[in-house]
Design a protein around this motif. Structure first.
Motif, PDB file in Angstrom:
ATOM      1  N   ALA A   1     -11.175  -5.724  13.318  1.00 11.36           N
ATOM      2  CA  ALA A   1     -11.097  -7.061  12.711  1.00 11.36           C
ATOM      3  C   ALA A   1     -11.422  -7.000  11.229  1.00 11.36           C
ATOM      4  N   ILE A   2     -12.453  -6.222  10.874  1.00 14.08           N
ATOM      5  CA  ILE A   2     -12.831  -6.084   9.461  1.00 14.08           C
ATOM      6  C   ILE A   2     -11.686  -5.483   8.659  1.00 14.08           C
ATOM      7  N   LEU A   3     -11.092  -4.414   9.184  1.00 12.52           N
ATOM      8  CA  LEU A   3     -10.034  -3.705   8.458  1.00 12.52           C
ATOM      9  C   LEU A   3      -8.735  -4.509   8.390  1.00 12.52           C
ATOM     10  N   SER A   4      -8.546  -5.425   9.337  1.00 10.84           N
ATOM     11  CA  SER A   4      -7.282  -6.178   9.395  1.00 10.84           C
ATOM     12  C   SER A   4      -7.332  -7.486   8.636  1.00 10.84           C
ATOM     13  N   LEU A   5      -8.501  -7.848   8.114  1.00 12.39           N
ATOM     14  CA  LEU A   5      -8.636  -9.111   7.385  1.00 12.39           C
ATOM     15  C   LEU A   5      -8.183  -8.906   5.949  1.00 12.39           C
ATOM     16  N   GLY A   6      -6.932  -9.226   5.657  1.00 14.62           N
ATOM     17  CA  GLY A   6      -6.371  -9.015   4.323  1.00 14.62           C
ATOM     18  C   GLY A   6      -6.694 -10.160   3.374  1.00 14.62           C
ATOM     19  N   ASN A   7      -6.258 -10.000   2.127  1.00 18.39           N
ATOM     20  CA  ASN A   7      -6.499 -11.030   1.110  1.00 18.39           C
ATOM     21  C   ASN A   7      -5.609 -12.251   1.280  1.00 18.39           C
ATOM     22  N   THR A   8      -4.484 -12.065   1.971  1.00 14.75           N
ATOM     23  CA  THR A   8      -3.538 -13.159   2.151  1.00 14.75           C
ATOM     24  C   THR A   8      -3.051 -13.192   3.596  1.00 14.75           C
ATOM     25  N   LYS A   9      -2.382 -14.280   3.960  1.00 14.49           N
ATOM     26  CA  LYS A   9      -1.859 -14.416   5.316  1.00 14.49           C
ATOM     27  C   LYS A   9      -0.832 -13.330   5.616  1.00 14.49           C
ATOM     28  N   ARG A  10       0.084 -13.136   4.686  1.00 12.12           N
ATOM     29  CA  ARG A  10       1.146 -12.150   4.919  1.00 12.12           C
ATOM     30  C   ARG A  10       0.580 -10.739   4.994  1.00 12.12           C
ATOM     31  N   ALA A  11      -0.411 -10.449   4.142  1.00 16.21           N
ATOM     32  CA  ALA A  11      -1.022  -9.120   4.142  1.00 16.21           C
ATOM     33  C   ALA A  11      -1.706  -8.851   5.475  1.00 16.21           C
ATOM     34  N   SER A  12      -2.396  -9.849   6.005  1.00 19.48           N
ATOM     35  CA  SER A  12      -3.072  -9.696   7.299  1.00 19.48           C
ATOM     36  C   SER A  12      -2.065  -9.487   8.419  1.00 19.48           C
ATOM     37  N   LEU A  13      -0.996 -10.286   8.414  1.00 13.70           N
ATOM     38  CA  LEU A  13       0.021 -10.157   9.452  1.00 13.70           C
ATOM     39  C   LEU A  13       0.702  -8.798   9.388  1.00 13.70           C
ATOM     40  N   SER A  14       1.053  -8.371   8.182  1.00 15.60           N
ATOM     41  CA  SER A  14       1.726  -7.089   8.009  1.00 15.60           C
ATOM     42  C   SER A  14       0.826  -5.932   8.457  1.00 15.60           C
ATOM     43  N   ALA A  15      -0.449  -5.973   8.029  1.00 14.23           N
ATOM     44  CA  ALA A  15      -1.393  -4.910   8.402  1.00 14.23           C
ATOM     45  C   ALA A  15      -1.623  -4.895   9.902  1.00 14.23           C
ATOM     46  N   GLY A  16      -1.767  -6.079  10.501  1.00 10.88           N
ATOM     47  CA  GLY A  16      -2.023  -6.161  11.937  1.00 10.88           C
ATOM     48  C   GLY A  16      -0.874  -5.622  12.764  1.00 10.88           C
ATOM     49  N   LEU A  17       0.342  -6.069  12.458  1.00  9.33           N
ATOM     50  CA  LEU A  17       1.513  -5.590  13.197  1.00  9.33           C
ATOM     51  C   LEU A  17       1.717  -4.095  12.991  1.00  9.33           C
ATOM     52  N   GLY A  18       1.442  -3.640  11.765  1.00  7.96           N
ATOM     53  CA  GLY A  18       1.577  -2.211  11.475  1.00  7.96           C
ATOM     54  C   GLY A  18       0.609  -1.375  12.287  1.00  7.96           C
ATOM     55  N   ARG A  19      -0.622  -1.851  12.445  1.00 12.59           N
ATOM     56  CA  ARG A  19      -1.623  -1.104  13.215  1.00 12.59           C
ATOM     57  C   ARG A  19      -1.295  -1.092  14.717  1.00 12.59           C
ATOM     58  N   ILE A  20      -0.747  -2.197  15.217  1.00 14.03           N
ATOM     59  CA  ILE A  20      -0.348  -2.236  16.630  1.00 14.03           C
ATOM     60  C   ILE A  20       0.775  -1.240  16.892  1.00 14.03           C
ATOM     61  N   PHE A  21       1.768  -1.234  16.018  1.00 19.39           N
ATOM     62  CA  PHE A  21       2.866  -0.270  16.166  1.00 19.39           C
ATOM     63  C   PHE A  21       2.358   1.155  15.994  1.00 19.39           C
ATOM     64  N   SER A  22       1.439   1.331  15.050  1.00 17.26           N
ATOM     65  CA  SER A  22       0.861   2.653  14.806  1.00 17.26           C
ATOM     66  C   SER A  22       0.106   3.161  16.028  1.00 17.26           C
ATOM     67  N   LEU A  23      -0.581   2.262  16.745  1.00 13.95           N
ATOM     68  CA  LEU A  23      -1.302   2.669  17.958  1.00 13.95           C
ATOM     69  C   LEU A  23      -0.336   3.199  19.008  1.00 13.95           C
ATOM     70  N   PHE A  24       0.802   2.557  19.147  1.00 11.83           N
ATOM     71  CA  PHE A  24       1.821   3.004  20.097  1.00 11.83           C
ATOM     72  C   PHE A  24       2.276   4.433  19.759  1.00 11.83           C
ATOM     73  N   ILE A  25       2.528   4.692  18.485  1.00 13.60           N
ATOM     74  CA  ILE A  25       2.936   6.032  18.043  1.00 13.60           C
ATOM     75  C   ILE A  25       1.806   7.038  18.271  1.00 13.60           C
ATOM     76  N   ALA A  26       0.581   6.628  17.941  1.00 13.92           N
ATOM     77  CA  ALA A  26      -0.572   7.529  18.073  1.00 13.92           C
ATOM     78  C   ALA A  26      -0.786   7.935  19.522  1.00 13.92           C
TER      79      ALA A  26
END
Length: 319
Positions: free
Chosen positions: A36-61
């Motif tokens: 949650a700390i790492l996914s809280l971006g400065n803006t709405k779009r930044a948070s959404l982009s980072a969150g979706l990216g990490r979910i997809f990244s977990l699948f790859i990992a």
């Protein structure tokens, strides 16, 4: 000590994420708070982009780790091999934001020595809870509209001051204050542009934002102002040749505003052009060169006004 809104959001998102993970009896519940700390971006779009990216990244990992651990066992060397593959793949797929947090989650499989369905659900829920709480906290973002409107007022006041000074310095050599004022104005516009970008990133729609376009237009105008200031130091003509131009500059400063479409000023500039055409031809090379510089100054000034006129025709303020 001042505690900002982002700090409060981080505290609440992290604590809630850990609490929810604990209530669901998930292993390594504290990881949800870190996510949650790492996914809280400065803006709405930044948070959404980072969150979706990490979910997809977990699948790859998980896929890469499953192959590495099943081929070479649950050992530090297998984890090293996982990183050797996962990091370049993440960079290539432009999901490098997920490298650190998902590497930590993969260590949970390593410690438990299991890729059971329960472990897969556990790690997926940790990620979803952490990312979800971060997105929830960022649904509220304070409006920056008032700050942007104040930026516009300050920037336009600086423009007015510089244009008044241009009129006052026609046929004078001392222009140092003008150069410094232009540099300060550039800096103000740059800061306002950054604020406008944050404002735009906090909106879910992707249409062109009025404020980003407005400050970009003003920044282009400043470049022309700098050119005009440079020319100003070289112009040395009879006072009669600059009277009309000075009047137009003063009129521009007096009417300089966000809502001005520039058409009246352009009409006055055309009158100045016509007046120059009717004057006697230069009698010496020096006089010719100075008139050429004056004409170049007028051309730059016309372009300066045209930039705003084009912007005014194509943009309607939207909030």
């Amino acid at each position: 000590m001042k505690i900002g809104l982002r700090t409060l959001k981080t505290v609440v998102a992290s604590a809630l994420a850990m609490f929810i993970a604990q209530q669901l009896h998930l292993l390594y519940a504290s990881a949800a708070g870190i996510i949650a700390i790492l996914s809280l971006g400065n803006t709405k779009r930044a948070s959404l982009s980072a969150g979706l990216g990490r979910i997809f990244s977990l699948f790859i990992a998980i896929i890469i780790a499953f192959i590495c651990f099943h081929l070479f066992g649950y050992s530090p060397w297998s984890f090293g091999l996982f990183l050797l593959v996962f990091i370049p793949v993440s960079v290539q797929l432009k999901i490098s934001d997920g490298i650190v947090v998902n590497s930590v989650l993969i260590t949970h499989f390593l410690v438990e020595k299991s890729f059971s369905l329960q472990m897969l659900i556990n790690e997926s829920l940790l990620m979803l809870i952490g990312v979800g709480l971060a997105l929830l906290m960022n649904l509220y973002m304070p409006s920056m509209q008032k700050d942007l409107e104040q930026d516009i007022e300050k920037i336009e006041e600086d423009f007015r001051t510089i244009i008044y000074d241009l009129a006052a310095h026609l046929n004078l050599e001392k222009i140092a204050p003008l150069e410094k004022n232009c540099e300060r104005l550039k800096q103000k516009i740059r800061l306002a542009q950054n604020r406008a970008l944050v404002h735009q990133e906090n909106r879910w729609t992707y249409e062109q934002d009025y404020y980003t376009e407005y400050f970009s237009m003003r920044r282009t105008q400043v470049r022309l102002l700098v050119d005009m200031v440079t020319l100003l130091s070289e112009i040395n003509v009879d006072g009669l040749f600059v009277d009309d131009l000075r009047k137009v500059l003063i009129m521009t400063a007096q009417n300089f505003a966000e809502e001005n479409d520039g058409q009246q000023i352009l009409a006055e500039i055309e009158k100045v052009y016509q007046a120059y055409r009717e004057k006697a031809l230069p009698q010496s090379r020096a006089e010719f060169e100075n008139r050429a510089l004056l004409f170049q100054f007028l051309q730059s000034f016309k372009s300066f006004v045209e930039i705003k006129a084009v912007f005014y025709q194509g943009k309607v303020k939207s909030f």
